[in-house]
Design a protein around this motif. Sequence first.
Motif: not given
Length: 147
Positions: A11-12, A15-16, A18-19
């Motif tokens: 998940g992390v 998230l990284i 996609s950011t």
Amino acid sequence: MRIKHVLHLLGVFFLIASTAQLLFAQPSPKREVRGVWIATIGNIDWPTVATGTNVEKQKQELIQILDQHKKSSMNTILFQIRPAADAFYGRGREGWSRYLTGKQGKPPEPFYDPLDFIIAECHKRGMELHAWINPYRASTTLNPNHF
């Protein structure tokens, strides 16, 4: 416990990732320039020697060149208007190009302005026209009457 830990790390990571994609992505250009040069020096591309000084043949040949480039998905033409301190247009101080009329300084007969003509023909095809000059070449031959 391990599965929770792996899922948390995934998940992390997503998230990284996609950011980062949002932060570093380059915006798409509004449109792409797909251009081609039409050289007039030495009658490389236009007008060919075969058209001679016949204005209608010159025009038809230029139309065929533009149609061919349009079919090849070109959207920009870079047209050489000053090959050797002479001109392929009827305004300005430079004399008419010998590559257009066969004789330096002689206008086309019947008169037409190749630059005006190619601008109109490009716009009919939804193409841009960019004028291309060679600012450094004064001549390709030793002609005493040339600038």
